[in-house]
Design an enzyme around this catalytic site. Sequence first.
Site, mmCIF file in Angstrom:
data_model
loop_
_atom_site.group_PDB
_atom_site.id
_atom_site.type_symbol
_atom_site.label_atom_id
_atom_site.label_comp_id
_atom_site.label_asym_id
_atom_site.label_seq_id
_atom_site.Cartn_x
_atom_site.Cartn_y
_atom_site.Cartn_z
ATOM 1 N N PRO A 275 0.821 -1.212 0.000
ATOM 2 C CA PRO A 275 0.000 0.000 0.000
ATOM 3 C C PRO A 275 0.858 1.266 0.000
ATOM 4 O O PRO A 275 1.897 1.321 0.642
ATOM 5 C CB PRO A 275 -0.777 -0.111 1.319
ATOM 6 N N GLY A 276 0.405 2.254 -0.725
ATOM 7 C CA GLY A 276 1.070 3.557 -0.713
ATOM 8 C C GLY A 276 0.074 4.620 -0.305
ATOM 9 O O GLY A 276 -0.008 5.038 0.849
ATOM 10 N N ARG A 277 -0.770 4.996 -1.254
ATOM 11 C CA ARG A 277 -1.703 6.102 -1.064
ATOM 12 C C ARG A 277 -2.544 5.994 0.212
ATOM 13 O O ARG A 277 -2.710 6.963 0.933
ATOM 14 C CB ARG A 277 -2.645 6.148 -2.267
ATOM 15 N N ARG A 313 -0.876 16.389 -9.407
ATOM 16 C CA ARG A 313 -2.010 15.499 -9.676
ATOM 17 C C ARG A 313 -3.161 16.171 -10.431
ATOM 18 O O ARG A 313 -3.704 15.584 -11.367
ATOM 19 C CB ARG A 313 -2.532 14.852 -8.386
ATOM 20 N N TYR A 317 -3.673 14.385 -13.929
ATOM 21 C CA TYR A 317 -4.797 13.424 -13.999
ATOM 22 C C TYR A 317 -6.161 14.104 -13.920
ATOM 23 O O TYR A 317 -7.162 13.421 -13.800
ATOM 24 C CB TYR A 317 -4.752 12.437 -12.819
ATOM 25 N N CYS A 361 3.708 29.062 -15.706
ATOM 26 C CA CYS A 361 3.230 29.536 -17.012
ATOM 27 C C CYS A 361 2.674 28.401 -17.855
ATOM 28 O O CYS A 361 3.274 27.998 -18.856
ATOM 29 C CB CYS A 361 4.367 30.238 -17.732
ATOM 30 N N GLU A 362 1.579 27.846 -17.432
ATOM 31 C CA GLU A 362 0.876 26.786 -18.156
ATOM 32 C C GLU A 362 -0.594 26.919 -17.814
ATOM 33 O O GLU A 362 -0.949 27.093 -16.640
ATOM 34 C CB GLU A 362 1.296 25.386 -17.654
ATOM 35 N N TYR A 389 1.732 11.092 -3.404
ATOM 36 C CA TYR A 389 2.033 11.541 -4.757
ATOM 37 C C TYR A 389 1.941 13.058 -4.885
ATOM 38 O O TYR A 389 1.576 13.581 -5.929
ATOM 39 C CB TYR A 389 1.125 10.824 -5.781
HETATM 40 N N1 LLP Z 1 3.131 -1.351 -5.958
HETATM 41 C C1 LLP Z 1 3.459 -1.028 -7.215
HETATM 42 C C2 LLP Z 1 4.216 -1.975 -8.026
HETATM 43 C C3 LLP Z 1 3.059 0.205 -7.755
HETATM 44 O O1 LLP Z 1 3.376 0.514 -9.000
HETATM 45 C C4 LLP Z 1 2.326 1.113 -6.954
HETATM 46 C C5 LLP Z 1 1.911 2.418 -7.469
HETATM 47 C C6 LLP Z 1 2.037 0.738 -5.621
HETATM 48 C C7 LLP Z 1 2.444 -0.503 -5.169
HETATM 49 C C8 LLP Z 1 1.292 1.631 -4.674
HETATM 50 O O2 LLP Z 1 0.004 1.900 -5.123
HETATM 51 P P1 LLP Z 1 -1.023 2.696 -4.180
HETATM 52 O O3 LLP Z 1 -1.325 1.826 -2.991
HETATM 53 O O4 LLP Z 1 -0.392 3.974 -3.811
HETATM 54 O O5 LLP Z 1 -2.212 2.878 -5.046
HETATM 55 N N2 LLP Z 1 0.931 9.103 -9.242
HETATM 56 C C9 LLP Z 1 -0.362 8.460 -9.242
HETATM 57 C C10 LLP Z 1 -0.303 7.074 -8.666
HETATM 58 C C11 LLP Z 1 0.705 6.188 -9.349
HETATM 59 C C12 LLP Z 1 0.810 4.827 -8.714
HETATM 60 C C13 LLP Z 1 1.929 4.065 -9.259
HETATM 61 N N3 LLP Z 1 2.130 2.781 -8.668
HETATM 62 C C14 LLP Z 1 -1.341 9.356 -8.519
HETATM 63 O O6 LLP Z 1 -0.966 10.434 -8.078
HETATM 64 O O7 LLP Z 1 -2.512 9.027 -8.413
#
Ligand code: LLP
Length: 434
Positions: A275-277, A313, A317, A361-362, A389
């Site tokens: 998990p990240g986000r 972001r 996106y 400037c965008e 992110y």
């Molecule tokens: N594992 C792998 C192999 C990944 O590529 C990612 C995220 C994660 C784990 C973690 O995913 P999460 O739990 O955070 O969803 N920049 C984008 C998100 C890109 C995610 C890339 N990979 C944003 O701001 O929404």
Amino acid sequence: MTDYFSYQNDQLCAEQVPLDDIARRFGTPCYVYSHTALVDGYSQFDAAFAGREHLICYAVKANSNLAILHLLARLGAGFDIVSGGELQRVLAAGGAAHKVVFSGVGKTAAEMRLALDAGILCFNVESAAELMRLNEVARDMGRTASISLRVNPDVDAKTHPYISTGLKQNKFGVAYAEALALYRKASELPHLRVTGIDCHIGSQLTEISPFIAAAEKILTLVDALAREGIVLEHLDLGGGLGIRYCDETPPSIADYAVALLGALRGRSEKIIVEPGRVLVGNAGVLLTRVEYLKHGEEKNFAIVDAAMNDLMRPALYDAYHEILPVNIRTTSPLPNPLPQAGEGAIEKSNVLTYEVVGPVCETGDFLGHARELGIVQGGLLAVMSAGAYGMSMSSNYNTRPRAAEVMVCGTVVQLIRERETVHHLLAGEKTFVL
Ligand code: LLP
């Protein structure tokens, strides 16, 4: 808004500290994180998988500040990295190499050496060519590399196309149909040890069903491998659990875990998740000051001192982040005469619909469209849900030094990254002399 960022006496606070105080002390733009939110998020995740051998490998890319990595390492987290740089961050923060998994489609030989030297848990290999290279690098070092194949289960994550990774057309992972053959190959390579399987189908998922569909496809493969004598020790199911930015209703951490554990019932492999986000997203805000209010012919603009280089972001996106006034009294009716803007000014204004934009400037440099806000020049805004992110994707576009980062726990406030200076930016550059 979350419990960690709430209004107290009309002031938006990070835990017990008014964001106004933080802006005065550290300047803006500034990322502010709640320590308690981070601890609670990780603890919830850990508790949800209790009763089963598991490792939570925090996806470093979501937010790689050393203080955050250090905190998570202390709580017992492992880490999912995608570069040698991220590995160095994890080690510098006191993370344990033997809890690190290394994902990514383009690992260089140098990165492989770094990771083998550190003694990471597993390489999540994403192609046949990478498998061959890793075997050679390990051979040259007299080591054995533990590997998983990142298998692309061809499942629709139903998320933004830029952050969907588990479809056939995506660059990630090994095609499902080719995975068995590649595992056979891997098991014959003398400097590799096959230990697991991995998949990650995308990010900001707000439904459970794609996770389960992916897990089921992975399990079918695990069983087929076992029949050939390739027995795996761990199943890495990636990250991807979404958060609430606006009106999304993502599954809770507990519901997500219950569903995953249900799909894995009766199996003995160790579970890894990445998990990240969900661990950091709602634990951080981007604090920014209104530089100018500009009333155009068609739209009102609030020009703030944070921009797309600080939080990419929205531009990248079209992502939505809630934007809140730091002082709620700014939503009162317009006073007459208008107050002067000033340092920390909490002047009153009426509510108007604003495009909240930065100085870059965008035309794509916006933080929010059509926001109803009562603000004045010099007032502060908080861009919510910016912990994931945000800082990690920031850049120096327009030669803008990157923001400061601050962490709050209760009433304790600490700077966890100094504001960059132009001096830092120019340091590595040289003129060309003939
Ligand atoms: N594992 C792998 C192999 C990944 O590529 C990612 C995220 C994660 C784990 C973690 O995913 P999460 O739990 O955070 O969803 N920049 C984008 C998100 C890109 C995610 C890339 N990979 C944003 O701001 O929404």
